[in-house]
Design a protein around this motif. Structure first.
Motif, PDB file in Angstrom:
ATOM      1  N   SER A  69      37.285   7.499  -4.712  1.00 60.44           N
ATOM      2  CA  SER A  69      37.053   8.855  -5.213  1.00 60.44           C
ATOM      3  C   SER A  69      38.084   9.861  -4.707  1.00 60.44           C
ATOM      4  O   SER A  69      38.381  10.847  -5.381  1.00 60.44           O
ATOM      5  CB  SER A  69      35.646   9.326  -4.820  1.00 60.44           C
ATOM      6  N   GLN A 101      40.646  15.307 -13.309  1.00 60.22           N
ATOM      7  CA  GLN A 101      39.794  15.131 -12.122  1.00 60.22           C
ATOM      8  C   GLN A 101      38.336  14.937 -12.543  1.00 60.22           C
ATOM      9  O   GLN A 101      37.447  15.664 -12.120  1.00 60.22           O
ATOM     10  CB  GLN A 101      39.953  16.333 -11.193  1.00 60.22           C
ATOM     11  N   ALA A 104      33.532  12.771 -10.784  1.00 64.61           N
ATOM     12  CA  ALA A 104      32.646  13.732 -10.137  1.00 64.61           C
ATOM     13  C   ALA A 104      31.251  13.552 -10.713  1.00 64.61           C
ATOM     14  O   ALA A 104      31.069  12.889 -11.741  1.00 64.61           O
ATOM     15  CB  ALA A 104      33.148  15.157 -10.388  1.00 64.61           C
ATOM     16  N   THR A 107      30.537  14.167 -14.591  1.00 64.73           N
ATOM     17  CA  THR A 107      30.877  13.066 -15.495  1.00 64.73           C
ATOM     18  C   THR A 107      29.914  11.909 -15.318  1.00 64.73           C
ATOM     19  O   THR A 107      29.395  11.339 -16.291  1.00 64.73           O
ATOM     20  CB  THR A 107      32.322  12.583 -15.243  1.00 64.73           C
ATOM     21  N   LEU A 225      31.548  11.299  -2.992  1.00 63.38           N
ATOM     22  CA  LEU A 225      31.675  12.361  -3.991  1.00 63.38           C
ATOM     23  C   LEU A 225      31.475  13.730  -3.342  1.00 63.38           C
ATOM     24  O   LEU A 225      32.174  14.689  -3.670  1.00 63.38           O
ATOM     25  CB  LEU A 225      30.651  12.157  -5.105  1.00 63.38           C
ATOM     26  N   GLN A 228      34.441  15.225  -1.674  1.00 57.57           N
ATOM     27  CA  GLN A 228      35.408  15.808  -2.598  1.00 57.57           C
ATOM     28  C   GLN A 228      34.911  17.116  -3.211  1.00 57.57           C
ATOM     29  O   GLN A 228      35.601  17.731  -4.019  1.00 57.57           O
ATOM     30  CB  GLN A 228      35.722  14.807  -3.731  1.00 57.57           C
ATOM     31  N   ALA A 230      32.428  17.321  -5.294  1.00 62.12           N
ATOM     32  CA  ALA A 230      32.302  16.959  -6.703  1.00 62.12           C
ATOM     33  C   ALA A 230      30.849  16.816  -7.119  1.00 62.12           C
ATOM     34  O   ALA A 230      30.487  15.873  -7.807  1.00 62.12           O
ATOM     35  CB  ALA A 230      33.062  15.652  -6.959  1.00 62.12           C
ATOM     36  N   GLN A 257      38.151  25.451  -6.674  1.00 62.45           N
ATOM     37  CA  GLN A 257      37.848  24.166  -6.049  1.00 62.45           C
ATOM     38  C   GLN A 257      36.565  23.567  -6.605  1.00 62.45           C
ATOM     39  O   GLN A 257      36.502  22.372  -6.887  1.00 62.45           O
ATOM     40  CB  GLN A 257      37.726  24.356  -4.530  1.00 62.45           C
ATOM     41  N   THR A 258      35.520  24.382  -6.774  1.00 65.02           N
ATOM     42  CA  THR A 258      34.245  23.854  -7.268  1.00 65.02           C
ATOM     43  C   THR A 258      34.276  23.553  -8.761  1.00 65.02           C
ATOM     44  O   THR A 258      33.437  22.791  -9.240  1.00 65.02           O
ATOM     45  CB  THR A 258      33.102  24.850  -6.992  1.00 65.02           C
ATOM     46  N   ARG A 260      37.129  22.394 -10.430  1.00 64.36           N
ATOM     47  CA  ARG A 260      38.261  21.577 -10.829  1.00 64.36           C
ATOM     48  C   ARG A 260      37.848  20.261 -11.498  1.00 64.36           C
ATOM     49  O   ARG A 260      38.649  19.638 -12.187  1.00 64.36           O
ATOM     50  CB  ARG A 260      39.159  21.286  -9.618  1.00 64.36           C
ATOM     51  N   HIS A 261      36.596  19.828 -11.297  1.00 62.75           N
ATOM     52  CA  HIS A 261      36.142  18.575 -11.877  1.00 62.75           C
ATOM     53  C   HIS A 261      35.587  18.751 -13.292  1.00 62.75           C
ATOM     54  O   HIS A 261      35.137  17.781 -13.893  1.00 62.75           O
ATOM     55  CB  HIS A 261      35.065  17.945 -10.985  1.00 62.75           C
TER      56      HIS A 261
END
Length: 344
Positions: A69, A101, A104, A107, A225, A228, A230, A257-258, A260-261
């Motif tokens: 990951s 990216q 996470a 997905t 996860l 990251q 995610a 950052q939160t 980006r996935h």
């Protein structure tokens, strides 16, 4: 997925239910040696957008199951840690789906649940999730065994997102509204009611999750996860864009950052929501009834996030049982699926 791509589903399922990370990596390495990953890589450009999303789910499962990951398939150092043929497939799928990216929880959860019976017409997942029994596309628990805590957490996330569609609609309603607009307070009160209902829903999910089999391996997947960052469901990010509960704490860099996935389209929508809801967020520094309602909405979102964090903690720690507050269990649908009840 059909044809050659059905094999990717088989690999994802085998990796997810492998007894340990080394076994999962061995399955991927064997597929690389046999040329199957290269054959799939050559077909990525032919995928429709819908099938590209389906392929990204399978790839995300394999990445998480193999403990990769934290890897970036586009970084030159990655081939030293993961199978090169799989990295090629991973990067090709990311390019085709325009979502680099994607490994996470959004997905892995929101694309991994499908209606048990095929609907007569295509419906959005939030509508299907509120009306149909759902089953996992890829199980993290072996067939014939009850769903484990990781599967239950991902189902809870899917259900949360389905009912959270009302938060998304209210976010759109509040966009561009002036603090003194008579409808602003009404929309904020509705936001509070929905957040309370979602929290009650998570309490009911907690009972199912606590009763589910615990697995150290599934906990490790979730922990990776979490490292990251995610895990945050998109519905929370939308509510935060309106209420700004995370903006003061983490700033714009933290928001990026939160988010980006998420797919590019969702990130762009949230950025626009940040901008259009800025007048509403000025209520934090005002007095009066609407300002009090605004602060109550912030507090209810914080409580909702804490309850969700309790579910994550319970799923990630096999020896623990903290998962929000006690509540009733979710209703089981025939055939092992989960049926949703309306909250708004």
């Amino acid at each position: 997925m059909a044809g050659t791509w059905a094999w990717l589903s088989e690999l994802a399922g085998a990796a997810a239910t492998a007894p340990d990370t080394d076994t999962a990596r061995g399955l991927v390495a064997r597929a690389g040696r046999d040329g199957e990953l290269t054959a799939l890589r050559q077909r990525v450009s032919r995928l429709s957008p819908r099938n590209a999303d389906a392929a990204s789910l399978r790839v995300a499962v394999i990445v998480a199951a193999c403990g990769w990951s934290a890897l970036d398939p586009f970084a030159p150092a990655s081939p030293r840690s993961a199978d090169a043929a799989f990295l090629d497939l991973w990067s090709a799928v990311a390019h085709r789906a325009d979502h680099q990216q994607f490994v996470a929880l959004p997905t892995l959860a929101l694309q991994n649940w499908a209606p048990e019976r095929k609907p007569r017409r295509r419906l959005p997942i939030d509508q299907l999730a509120r009306t149909e029994a759902l089953v996992p596309v890829v199980r993290w628990s072996p067939k014939g065994q009850p769903l484990g805590r990781l599967d239950r957490l991902m189902l809870a996330t899917t259900r949360l997102e389905a009912h959270g569609i009302w938060l998304l609609r209210l976010a759109g309603t509040l966009a561009g509204r002036a603090p003194g607009d008579v409808s602003t307070g009404t929309a904020l009160r509705r936001l509070i009611r929905i957040q309370h209902a979602l929290r009650a829903q998570l309490w009911s999910e907690a009972a199912e999750l606590r009763a589910a089999p615990a697995s150290a391996r599934q906990g490790a997947v979730l922990g990776a996860l979490a490292e990251q960052g995610a895990l945050e469901p998109p519905v929370f990010l939308a509510a935060d864009a309106v209420l700004g509960t995370g903006g003061r704490r983490s700033g714009e860099g933290g928001r990026h950052q939160t988010r980006r996935h998420l797919p590019a389209g969702q990130r762009a929508w949230l950025t626009a929501l940040d901008r259009h809801c800025a007048p509403v967020r000025t209520l934090a520094h005002r007095g009066g009834p609407d300002a009090a309602v605004y602060r109550e909405a912030q507090e209810s979102l914080i409580a909702l996030r804490r309850t969700y964090a309790g579910l994550v903690h319970c799923a990630a720690h096999p020896g623990g049982s903290r998962a929000g507050a006690p509540g009733g269990s979710a209703a089981a649908a025939p055939g092992g699926g989960e049926r949703l009840s309306t909250v708004a």
